[in-house]
Design a protein around this motif. Structure first.
Motif, short mmCIF file in Angstrom:
data_model
loop_
_atom_site.label_atom_id
_atom_site.label_comp_id
_atom_site.label_asym_id
_atom_site.label_seq_id
_atom_site.Cartn_x
_atom_site.Cartn_y
_atom_site.Cartn_z
N ILE A 118 21.84 -38.31 22.82
CA ILE A 118 20.35 -38.21 22.95
C ILE A 118 19.70 -37.04 22.78
O ILE A 118 18.75 -36.93 21.98
CB ILE A 118 19.80 -39.27 24.21
CG1 ILE A 118 20.17 -40.58 24.13
CG2 ILE A 118 18.32 -38.98 24.26
CD1 ILE A 118 19.75 -41.61 25.22
N LEU A 119 20.09 -36.15 23.44
CA LEU A 119 19.68 -34.69 23.48
C LEU A 119 19.82 -34.19 21.95
O LEU A 119 19.13 -33.38 21.76
CB LEU A 119 20.03 -33.85 24.70
CG LEU A 119 19.70 -34.23 25.91
CD1 LEU A 119 20.40 -33.33 27.10
CD2 LEU A 119 18.18 -33.89 26.02
N THR A 120 21.10 -34.19 21.61
CA THR A 120 21.31 -33.92 20.29
C THR A 120 20.39 -34.30 19.20
O THR A 120 19.84 -33.47 18.55
CB THR A 120 22.85 -34.07 19.92
OG1 THR A 120 23.63 -33.45 21.02
CG2 THR A 120 23.23 -33.38 18.54
N VAL A 122 17.78 -32.17 17.19
CA VAL A 122 17.71 -32.03 15.62
C VAL A 122 16.57 -32.55 14.93
O VAL A 122 15.85 -32.11 14.03
CB VAL A 122 19.01 -32.75 14.99
CG1 VAL A 122 19.02 -33.07 13.54
CG2 VAL A 122 20.42 -32.20 15.59
N ALA A 123 15.90 -33.52 15.62
CA ALA A 123 14.68 -34.16 15.12
C ALA A 123 13.55 -33.12 15.34
O ALA A 123 12.41 -33.36 14.78
CB ALA A 123 14.32 -35.56 15.93
N VAL A 161 13.56 -29.61 16.18
CA VAL A 161 13.71 -28.23 15.91
C VAL A 161 13.92 -28.09 14.60
O VAL A 161 14.80 -28.48 14.00
CB VAL A 161 14.75 -27.54 16.93
CG1 VAL A 161 15.32 -26.24 16.37
CG2 VAL A 161 14.92 -27.95 18.33
N SER A 162 13.19 -26.96 13.78
CA SER A 162 13.52 -26.63 12.58
C SER A 162 14.90 -26.14 12.19
O SER A 162 15.10 -26.31 11.23
CB SER A 162 12.13 -25.72 12.26
OG SER A 162 12.30 -24.54 12.68
N TYR A 163 15.40 -25.23 12.97
CA TYR A 163 16.69 -24.83 12.72
C TYR A 163 17.44 -24.83 13.87
O TYR A 163 16.99 -24.29 15.15
CB TYR A 163 16.44 -23.38 12.28
CG TYR A 163 17.87 -22.65 11.98
CD1 TYR A 163 18.77 -22.82 11.04
CD2 TYR A 163 18.10 -21.65 13.06
CE1 TYR A 163 20.07 -21.89 11.02
CE2 TYR A 163 19.47 -21.17 13.04
CZ TYR A 163 20.31 -21.42 11.94
OH TYR A 163 21.28 -20.32 11.64
N VAL A 164 18.54 -25.33 13.74
CA VAL A 164 19.43 -25.59 15.19
C VAL A 164 20.70 -24.60 14.90
O VAL A 164 21.36 -24.22 15.69
CB VAL A 164 20.01 -26.85 15.38
CG1 VAL A 164 18.79 -27.60 16.02
CG2 VAL A 164 20.59 -27.67 14.21
N GLY A 165 21.29 -24.50 13.72
CA GLY A 165 22.23 -23.61 13.44
C GLY A 165 23.61 -24.49 13.51
O GLY A 165 23.80 -25.79 14.09
N VAL A 166 24.62 -23.88 12.78
CA VAL A 166 25.87 -24.58 12.92
C VAL A 166 26.66 -24.62 14.04
O VAL A 166 27.26 -25.65 14.25
CB VAL A 166 26.82 -23.96 11.66
CG1 VAL A 166 28.36 -24.50 11.51
CG2 VAL A 166 26.29 -24.06 10.22
#
Length: 102
Positions: free
Chosen positions: A65-67, A71-72, A74-79
């Motif tokens: 759920i937190l992931t 992702v929904a 934050v504009s950039y989360v990174g690899v």
């Protein structure tokens, strides 16, 4: 001691949700710290070896759920988010499946 860990869990959770919902730039380091910290604090604060299935299930669903929320929002989360979240999901999901009550 367990009460202090539970308090730390809720503090990290509330701060992380506040960061995600702030609408401003979210540092990827906040994400890289918060999701594993919540998994570990959840395990130590709410986990039990008497009911390992419930513990693994809680960690799996909370992390998922937190992931998705991260992702929904934050504009950039990174690899590197994948490197952090995937092992948590695989391990907790595997434990959840093999300890499933019939």
């Amino acid at each position: 001691m367990r009460d202090k860990i539970r308090l730390a869990f809720f503090i990290v959770l509330i701060v992380y949700i506040a960061i995600l919902s702030s609408g401003s730039y979210v540092s990827v380091y906040a994400t890289y710290f918060s999701i594993p910290a919540l998994a570990i604090l959840g395990l130590l604060g709410f986990g039990s070896f008497k009911n390992i299935h419930s513990t693994a299930s809680m960690i799996f669903w909370l992390s998922l759920i937190l992931t998705v929320a991260t992702v929904a929002t934050v504009s950039y989360v990174g690899v590197y988010l994948v490197y952090i979240v995937v092992p948590i999901l695989i391990i907790s999901g595997f434990i959840m499946l093999i300890t499933k009550e019939q």
